[in-house]
Design a protein around this motif. Structure first.
Motif, mmCIF file in Angstrom:
data_model
loop_
_atom_site.group_PDB
_atom_site.id
_atom_site.type_symbol
_atom_site.label_atom_id
_atom_site.label_comp_id
_atom_site.label_asym_id
_atom_site.label_seq_id
_atom_site.Cartn_x
_atom_site.Cartn_y
_atom_site.Cartn_z
ATOM 1 N N ASP A 16 -5.202 -2.835 -1.894
ATOM 2 C CA ASP A 16 -3.850 -2.430 -1.522
ATOM 3 C C ASP A 16 -3.344 -3.220 -0.312
ATOM 4 O O ASP A 16 -2.187 -3.617 -0.267
ATOM 5 N N LEU A 17 -4.214 -3.465 0.661
ATOM 6 C CA LEU A 17 -3.832 -4.250 1.827
ATOM 7 C C LEU A 17 -3.559 -5.711 1.468
ATOM 8 O O LEU A 17 -2.739 -6.371 2.110
ATOM 9 N N LEU A 18 -4.227 -6.213 0.447
ATOM 10 C CA LEU A 18 -4.000 -7.589 0.015
ATOM 11 C C LEU A 18 -2.545 -7.808 -0.354
ATOM 12 O O LEU A 18 -1.934 -8.792 0.049
ATOM 13 N N MET A 19 -1.993 -6.908 -1.125
ATOM 14 C CA MET A 19 -0.617 -7.068 -1.586
ATOM 15 C C MET A 19 0.338 -7.188 -0.390
ATOM 16 O O MET A 19 1.198 -8.058 -0.362
ATOM 17 N N GLN A 20 0.159 -6.340 0.594
ATOM 18 C CA GLN A 20 1.008 -6.362 1.783
ATOM 19 C C GLN A 20 0.778 -7.647 2.583
ATOM 20 O O GLN A 20 1.722 -8.293 3.032
ATOM 21 N N THR A 21 -0.473 -8.029 2.768
ATOM 22 C CA THR A 21 -0.816 -9.225 3.536
ATOM 23 C C THR A 21 -0.251 -10.483 2.891
ATOM 24 O O THR A 21 0.292 -11.353 3.571
ATOM 25 N N VAL A 22 -0.356 -10.582 1.578
ATOM 26 C CA VAL A 22 0.161 -11.743 0.850
ATOM 27 C C VAL A 22 1.670 -11.871 1.077
ATOM 28 O O VAL A 22 2.193 -12.958 1.311
#
Length: 183
Positions: A16-22
């Motif tokens: 879930d954090l990946l999507m935001q970070t990207v």
């Protein structure tokens, strides 16, 4: 080109954090190891085990995807660089690990510009481990057959769980990419 390398260890929160970070960092390419789930909306290439993934998450398309029927690595070309996402399970026997490295080195030797990133589950003092084990020596020997440079520096752990930590997630790139003169 912005590239992000992450090992999720199958963690949903990390995914879930990946999507935001990207989105926030405007990442073009993500090399993901042991993902929690797969993304269907954008180019997402993986090895046969689903544990080594290359995700074109920005505006740059893959120029080419190399289909690999063996477990261990996924390969895709972007901006004239062949990217490898690698996962070598700690449960591999030494012979299976060496076979994986042989296949990886043979494949990468075909191209002049490569970036090889992954969780190799191999320890060597060359990248900050306290000792060098047989898998570390085998990885060093395999990478020596390629014109690559290790980007990891220092002894910052790439894996931390409780009191345990290690440097097992590594990134190697062609020397021409380090010099900045690739075409």
């Amino acid at each position: 080109m912005k590239i992000l390398q992450l090992n999720f260890n199958h963690c949903e929160a990390a995914h879930d954090l990946l999507m935001q970070t990207v989105r926030e960092l405007k990442v073009d390419l993500a090399i993901i190891l042991e993902p929690h789930k797969h993304i269907d909306t954008q180019p997402w290439e993986m090895d046969s085990s689903g544990k080594a993934v290359i995700w074109s998450c920005g505006k740059l398309p893959f120029q080419k995807v190399i289909k690999n029927t063996k477990t261990g690595f996924a390969t895709a070309k972007m901006e004239n660089v062949y990217f490898y996402s690698c996962y070598a399970s700690p449960s591999l026997s030494f012979e299976e690990f060496v076979d994986f490295l042989d296949r990886l080195a043979q494949d990468a030797n075909q191209y002049s510009s490569v970036a090889i990133a992954g969780d190799f589950n191999a320890w060597a003092v060359d990248w900050g481990s306290k000792e060098t084990i047989a898998r570390g020596n085998a990885l060093l020997e395999a990478m020596a057959t390629l014109d690559v440079v290790l980007l990891n520096n220092g002894d910052k752990p790439t894996f931390i769980r409780g009191e345990r930590n290690s440097v097992v997630d590594l990134t190697f790139v062609s020397s021409c990419l380090v010099k900045g003169n690739y075409s």
